[in-house]
Design a protein around this motif. Structure first.
Motif, mmCIF file in Angstrom:
data_model
loop_
_atom_site.group_PDB
_atom_site.id
_atom_site.type_symbol
_atom_site.label_atom_id
_atom_site.label_comp_id
_atom_site.label_asym_id
_atom_site.label_seq_id
_atom_site.Cartn_x
_atom_site.Cartn_y
_atom_site.Cartn_z
ATOM 1 N N SER A 145 -10.573 -1.520 -5.736
ATOM 2 C CA SER A 145 -11.779 -0.928 -5.156
ATOM 3 C C SER A 145 -12.966 -1.817 -5.488
ATOM 4 N N ARG A 154 -17.083 6.879 0.623
ATOM 5 C CA ARG A 154 -16.438 5.596 0.898
ATOM 6 C C ARG A 154 -17.126 4.961 2.105
ATOM 7 N N SER A 172 0.805 -1.217 0.000
ATOM 8 C CA SER A 172 0.000 0.000 0.000
ATOM 9 C C SER A 172 0.833 1.259 0.000
ATOM 10 N N GLN A 197 -7.778 0.957 7.084
ATOM 11 C CA GLN A 197 -7.540 2.212 6.382
ATOM 12 C C GLN A 197 -6.801 3.212 7.263
ATOM 13 N N LYS A 244 1.331 5.759 5.240
ATOM 14 C CA LYS A 244 1.602 6.631 4.102
ATOM 15 C C LYS A 244 2.173 7.967 4.562
ATOM 16 N N SER A 295 -12.455 4.639 -11.895
ATOM 17 C CA SER A 295 -11.026 4.451 -11.628
ATOM 18 C C SER A 295 -10.233 5.734 -11.847
ATOM 19 N N SER A 340 -3.821 -1.335 -6.450
ATOM 20 C CA SER A 340 -4.920 -1.278 -5.487
ATOM 21 C C SER A 340 -6.206 -1.795 -6.123
ATOM 22 N N LYS A 356 -10.127 11.000 -9.308
ATOM 23 C CA LYS A 356 -9.301 11.064 -8.099
ATOM 24 C C LYS A 356 -10.148 11.242 -6.846
ATOM 25 N N LYS A 405 -13.501 10.683 -4.810
ATOM 26 C CA LYS A 405 -14.693 9.853 -4.749
ATOM 27 C C LYS A 405 -15.771 10.570 -3.927
ATOM 28 N N LYS A 422 -4.656 0.280 -11.465
ATOM 29 C CA LYS A 422 -5.703 0.151 -10.452
ATOM 30 C C LYS A 422 -6.736 -0.866 -10.923
ATOM 31 N N ALA A 444 -8.584 -0.415 -1.562
ATOM 32 C CA ALA A 444 -8.867 1.021 -1.709
ATOM 33 C C ALA A 444 -10.215 1.419 -1.139
#
Length: 559
Positions: free
Chosen positions: A67, A312, A13, A322, A329, A304, A65, A307, A309, A20, A151
């Protein structure tokens, strides 16, 4: 999920991979697409979550990743108006409403639509849920068991808010003011006829219907016309009145487009589009062919490349996962910033040594030292993160996440909040045993020293009883057991309450029963749990609790 898979998922990750995966799941299977930027590299129809084709495709790019885009029938959408509280308090109202409207096992969230600008200035929210049960839970488990970074979970109707904005340029009346109402109907491979109603650009509700009577283009076109009429009739209950205030968009094959009777529907405009037309407009390379019949792939590809969303969703486990990934990160980004700065400072130091013209031997020694420092820094940078420490930490995190319901700090905080005017806990120690029988239950023991101001044994026992009841109420979802107060070798109780007269003693008498005043009273509390609610009900002779009832839904299985 195996420990090594979780470790690899977390490591992957933080490594950048442009590719993706998007898995669009429905009641009839799933579509897996692999995007490299805005170019499609692979698309695959998968019958079920156990298909070896799924794991094979994902394992080919383990750092890409993935989704989950949900196009299932079992989705619930309820709009609520909430009172005009402040922005700081609206979150609490939303949480309470989610708990009231949906079951404990549901994956739920709320989407803010708008706030009234006049009058009371009420809040308008869309409350959303999906049932965390098969087939959704099967697909989720399959994705969490692979090494690819996860993701998140997303809903196709919600993410379509951005999709419809991008296809408005294909509307012949795009230059005119856009109407208040829009209906999007897409013929999808894994779901059927997905219908989404928008009001002022926000999702209001969605329906899903299956083809009836066959798969000939004329029959599919007739199905779409009838479902659209049903949807228009339903939104009249929600405030829709004028057909000139409605645009309709249909995504279907070229054959269905030709068979579609536009005149059968009343609207300001009716735009029929093929997946190929949409892919060309959105500049999605190799996403659709002219012969494509379904909208799944173009939806997934568009999702996809977006950028940002819209919403979630999380299960308890994916939320913790997450949060951990976010921390990793940020730490990785910080190290990427700090290390070049250290290298730059070292290079500046080396440069200053070269520019110095005094005492060449000393300068050479300093230069060698600076180079050695630079080598050390480079070695540290190359070794980040250190494997042994990383694996130990990740395994520890996995063990904590696997238990889910057991959090040591939470138990300590919960215990520390106990307040008793009669009993003072002077110190305590928490001991935790292994999980019971591989379950998510825990066996914890609080060993403590307590003090009391009681002036008699009866008063002391009453104080301890009240204290134990406070502990049981605080840990009501656990089984709580207490040891007795300390006794002598014959099981008697000894205590000098400070009044000059020895306290009664059960057991020995005379010299052997001489009172002894303890400064601290030891006490042990065993906390085992959490308890299973259905097990308690069965033990009491009842029946397990039934799942929470679903909210009322629109006609034709509207969700």
């Amino acid at each position: 999920m195996a420990t090594h898979q979780l470790v690899q998922k977390l490591k992957n990750s933080i490594k950048f991979e442009k590719r993706k995966f998007v898995l669009s799941i429905g009641d009839e299977g799933a579509i897996l697409v692999l995007m490299n930027g805005n170019t499609l590299e692979q698309r695959l129809f998968i019958n079920n979550h156990t298909s070896p084709e799924l794991s094979k495709a994902l394992s080919a790019y383990p750092k890409a990743s993935i989704s989950i885009l949900v196009d299932l029938l079992d989705q619930a959408y309820i709009q609520h108006t909430l009172p005009p509280v402040s922005s700081f308090n609206i979150g609490k109202l939303v949480e309470r409403r989610l708990e009231k409207d949906f079951g404990d096992q549901d994956i739920k969230a709320a989407l803010k639509l708008y706030r009234e600008k006049k009058g009371r200035k009420d809040w308008n929210y869309l409350f959303i849920s999906i049932n965390n049960s098969p087939p959704f839970s099967d697909w989720l488990d399959a994705i969490l068991s692979v090494e690819n970074p996860f993701a998140g979970i997303f809903l196709l109707p919600i993410e379509a808010e951005e999709f419809i904005k991008k296809i408005i340029p294909l509307n012949p009346k795009k230059a005119e003011k856009q109407p208040e109402w829009q209906v999007l109907i897409s013929h999808n491979r894994v779901g059927g006829f997905r219908q989404i109603v928008f009001r002022n650009g926000r999702v209001l509700f969605t329906r899903l219907a299956q083809p009836i009577g066959g798969f000939a283009p004329e029959i599919i076109a007739g199905n779409i016309e009838q479902e659209t009429l049903n949807t228009i009739e339903y939104i009249r209950r929600l405030g829709f009145e004028d057909s000139k205030n409605l645009d309709i968009y249909v995504v279907a094959s070229e054959e269905v487009k030709k068979a579609f009777e536009v005149n059968s529907l009343e609207a300001r405009s009716i735009t029929t589009l093929t997946p190929f037309q949409i892919a060309e407009t959105l500049k999605l390379n190799k996403v659709a062919e002219k012969t494509d019949r379904f909208g799944d792939v173009v939806f997934a590809a568009f999702f996809s490349v977006r950028k940002k969303k819209v919403l979630r969703l999380y299960t308890p486990f994916t939320k913790q996962l997450q949060q951990f990934l976010d921390i990793r990160k940020y730490a990785y980004a910080a190290s990427a910033i700090v290390m070049p700065m250290l290298v730059l400072l070292t290079l500046v130091r080396i440069g200053s040594i070269f520019s110095s013209g005094s005492e060449l031997s000393d300068a050479e020694a300093l230069r060698q030292k600076a180079r050695a420092e630079l080598d050390d820094i480079q070695k540290v940078r190359e070794s980040l993160p250190q494997e042994s420490e990383e694996v130990v930490n990740l395994v520890g995190v996995y063990q904590k996440l696997s238990k889910e319901t057991y959090m040591p700090l939470t138990m300590i905080d919960q215990f520390a909040r106990l307040r008793s005017p009669e009993i003072t806990v002077q110190n305590f120690k928490l001991s935790v045993k292994e999980n019971l029988a591989g379950s998510n239950k825990v066996d914890a023991v609080f060993s403590m020293q307590v003090a009391s101001n009681a002036d008699s044994i009866d008063r002391l026992l009453e104080d301890v009883d009240r204290f134990t009841e406070d502990v049981r109420r605080s840990f009501r979802t656990y089984t709580v057991k207490f040891t007795g107060l300390p006794g002598d070798q014959n099981g008697g109780f000894q205590m000098d309450l400070g009044g000059g007269t020895p306290a009664p003693t059960a057991g020995k008498t005379g010299k052997d029963a001489a009172p002894k005043q303890p400064e601290k009273i030891p006490l042990e509390v065993s906390i085992i749990g959490p308890k299973d609610l259905n097990d308690d009900i069965k033990a009491a002779g009842g029946k397990p609790a039934a799942p929470a009832a679903k909210p009322a839904t629109p006609p034709a299985k509207a969700r």
